[in-house]
Design an enzyme around this catalytic site. Structure first.
Site, PDB file in Angstrom:
ATOM      1  N   HIS A 101      47.906 -20.330  13.620  1.00  0.00           N
ATOM      2  CA  HIS A 101      47.528 -20.724  12.262  1.00  0.00           C
ATOM      3  C   HIS A 101      48.728 -20.992  11.376  1.00  0.00           C
ATOM      4  O   HIS A 101      48.590 -21.010  10.149  1.00  0.00           O
ATOM      5  CB  HIS A 101      46.623 -19.640  11.637  1.00  0.00           C
ATOM      6  CG  HIS A 101      45.296 -19.523  12.323  1.00  0.00           C
ATOM      7  ND1 HIS A 101      44.471 -18.440  12.181  1.00  0.00           N
ATOM      8  CD2 HIS A 101      44.669 -20.347  13.197  1.00  0.00           C
ATOM      9  CE1 HIS A 101      43.384 -18.598  12.920  1.00  0.00           C
ATOM     10  NE2 HIS A 101      43.488 -19.749  13.554  1.00  0.00           N
ATOM     11  N   CYS A 109      55.315 -31.192   3.128  1.00  0.00           N
ATOM     12  CA  CYS A 109      55.067 -32.107   2.016  1.00  0.00           C
ATOM     13  C   CYS A 109      53.829 -32.956   2.306  1.00  0.00           C
ATOM     14  O   CYS A 109      53.706 -33.564   3.382  1.00  0.00           O
ATOM     15  CB  CYS A 109      56.288 -33.022   1.820  1.00  0.00           C
ATOM     16  SG  CYS A 109      55.989 -34.259   0.529  1.00  0.00           S
ATOM     17  N   THR A 170      41.549  -8.317  15.637  1.00  0.00           N
ATOM     18  CA  THR A 170      40.904  -9.541  15.182  1.00  0.00           C
ATOM     19  C   THR A 170      39.391  -9.363  15.224  1.00  0.00           C
ATOM     20  O   THR A 170      38.840  -8.782  16.151  1.00  0.00           O
ATOM     21  CB  THR A 170      41.316 -10.772  16.014  1.00  0.00           C
ATOM     22  OG1 THR A 170      40.647 -11.934  15.493  1.00  0.00           O
ATOM     23  CG2 THR A 170      41.005 -10.624  17.492  1.00  0.00           C
TER      24      THR A 170
HETATM   25  N1  APR Z   1      44.060  -1.520  13.652  1.00  0.00           N
HETATM   26  C1  APR Z   1      43.288  -2.319  14.433  1.00  0.00           C
HETATM   27  N2  APR Z   1      42.339  -3.155  13.954  1.00  0.00           N
HETATM   28  C2  APR Z   1      42.181  -3.180  12.613  1.00  0.00           C
HETATM   29  C3  APR Z   1      42.951  -2.394  11.723  1.00  0.00           C
HETATM   30  C4  APR Z   1      43.922  -1.534  12.299  1.00  0.00           C
HETATM   31  N3  APR Z   1      44.689  -0.734  11.541  1.00  0.00           N
HETATM   32  N4  APR Z   1      42.543  -2.656  10.446  1.00  0.00           N
HETATM   33  C5  APR Z   1      41.566  -3.575  10.539  1.00  0.00           C
HETATM   34  N5  APR Z   1      41.349  -3.894  11.824  1.00  0.00           N
HETATM   35  C6  APR Z   1      40.427  -4.898  12.378  1.00  0.00           C
HETATM   36  C7  APR Z   1      39.135  -5.076  11.634  1.00  0.00           C
HETATM   37  O1  APR Z   1      38.159  -4.178  12.153  1.00  0.00           O
HETATM   38  C8  APR Z   1      38.788  -6.540  11.979  1.00  0.00           C
HETATM   39  O2  APR Z   1      38.071  -6.611  13.195  1.00  0.00           O
HETATM   40  O3  APR Z   1      41.105  -6.128  12.273  1.00  0.00           O
HETATM   41  C9  APR Z   1      40.155  -7.184  12.172  1.00  0.00           C
HETATM   42  C10 APR Z   1      40.556  -8.083  11.023  1.00  0.00           C
HETATM   43  O4  APR Z   1      39.666  -9.173  11.039  1.00  0.00           O
HETATM   44  P1  APR Z   1      39.895 -10.376  10.012  1.00  0.00           P
HETATM   45  O5  APR Z   1      40.220  -9.833   8.666  1.00  0.00           O
HETATM   46  O6  APR Z   1      38.717 -11.280  10.188  1.00  0.00           O
HETATM   47  O7  APR Z   1      41.225 -11.084  10.525  1.00  0.00           O
HETATM   48  P2  APR Z   1      41.364 -12.138  11.692  1.00  0.00           P
HETATM   49  O8  APR Z   1      40.449 -11.817  12.814  1.00  0.00           O
HETATM   50  O9  APR Z   1      42.812 -12.224  11.989  1.00  0.00           O
HETATM   51  O10 APR Z   1      40.879 -13.508  10.967  1.00  0.00           O
HETATM   52  C11 APR Z   1      41.017 -14.702  11.709  1.00  0.00           C
HETATM   53  O11 APR Z   1      40.413 -15.977   9.746  1.00  0.00           O
HETATM   54  O12 APR Z   1      40.655 -15.948   7.452  1.00  0.00           O
HETATM   55  C12 APR Z   1      41.051 -16.609   8.625  1.00  0.00           C
HETATM   56  O13 APR Z   1      42.989 -17.792   9.151  1.00  0.00           O
HETATM   57  C13 APR Z   1      42.526 -16.512   8.817  1.00  0.00           C
HETATM   58  O14 APR Z   1      43.806 -15.974  10.794  1.00  0.00           O
HETATM   59  C14 APR Z   1      42.683 -15.594  10.006  1.00  0.00           C
HETATM   60  C15 APR Z   1      41.390 -15.813  10.767  1.00  0.00           C
END
Ligand code: APR
Length: 222
Positions: A101, A109, A170
């Site tokens: 990402h 730009c 994730t």
């Molecule tokens: N350790 C492990 N897992 C964790 C922790 C931790 N300390 N804290 C939170 N989590 C988990 C949550 O339970 C959740 O499943 O991390 C995950 C975060 O999920 P998202 O906030 O959805 O992040 P992500 O999966 O990276 O989002 C994917 O969505 O908003 C877009 O482009 C953005 O790259 C991002 C993409």
């Protein structure tokens, strides 16, 4: 291989997007992380990215990031694929990183297409402009945009060849990145998930470890 998301940076003080404390609870992705939002209000979008840059600049990698950097030292064919744009994997010492990402510390730009590193935490004009006069945008992938083709192809190839995929922090709900998990399964890889909560793949991976990445990864990779 490892596929990481915002959860691996949570213990560094960077808020995640979804789940408890997630940013999308009080901010709307469609208002901040889409090309339409940027066209509509580039200043608002940059205010959000500068706020995130400020948080990230004050953050430190945590033991979870360092554990994956150790894994790269020990396993020559290891690949780290991340959805994160915060640069904490590099700061922890990881080098073989596929950034699906993009990178919050890079700008592009919208006029001439020039892409370069830019680590400013504030701009003397908002929204910032390129020397050509075009608007600068964060060089990150927004909702509805294509991932960098070469990075995606390398991630798909690495997943197709890997014996083990560590899926860390994730929510596995944003595609195509989340599609790497079923792709790894179809390729016969073993999958270990590390997450505070359940995800759509928790029931189908080989081992779903419930807990904090900063605590569990150093146990998996001492
Ligand atoms: N350790 C492990 N897992 C964790 C922790 C931790 N300390 N804290 C939170 N989590 C988990 C949550 O339970 C959740 O499943 O991390 C995950 C975060 O999920 P998202 O906030 O959805 O992040 P992500 O999966 O990276 O989002 C994917 O969505 O908003 C877009 O482009 C953005 O790259 C991002 C993409």
């Amino acid at each position: 291989m490892a596929l990481t998301g915002a959860g691996i940076s949570a213990e560094s003080g960077i808020p995640t997007f979804r789940g408890a404390g997630g940013m999308w609870k009080r901010l709307r992705p469609e208002d901040l992380a889409t090309p339409e939002a940027f066209t509509r209000d580039p200043k608002l979008v940059w205010e959000w990215y500068l706020w995130r840059r400020g948080l990230i600049a004050r953050a430190e990698p945590n033991p979870g990031h360092y554990a994956l950097a150790r894994l790269e030292q020990r396993a020559p064919r290891f690949h780290l694929v991340t959805q994160n744009v915060d640069g904490l994997h590099e700061r922890a010492g990881s080098r073989k990183i596929l950034k699906l990402h993009g990178d919050i510390w890079e700008v592009r730009c919208t006029g001439c297409g020039l892409e370069r590193r830019d680590e400013r935490l504030a701009f003397d004009e908002m929204p910032p402009r390129c020397a050509c006069g075009g608007l600068l945008r964060p060089a990150v992938v927004w909702f509805g945009e294509m991932l960098p083709a070469d990075v995606w192809q390398r991630a798909e190839r690495a997943v197709a060849e890997t014996e083990l995929l560590l899926v860390v922090g994730t929510s596995a709900v944003v595609y195509p990145a989340a599609g790497l998990v079923p792709l790894a399964r179809r390729s016969g890889a073993r999958i270990i998930e590390v997450n505070l909560d359940e995800t759509p793949y928790s029931a189908s991976v080989d081992c779903s470890l419930r807990g904090k990445a900063g605590e569990l990864l150093p146990k998996l990779i001492p």
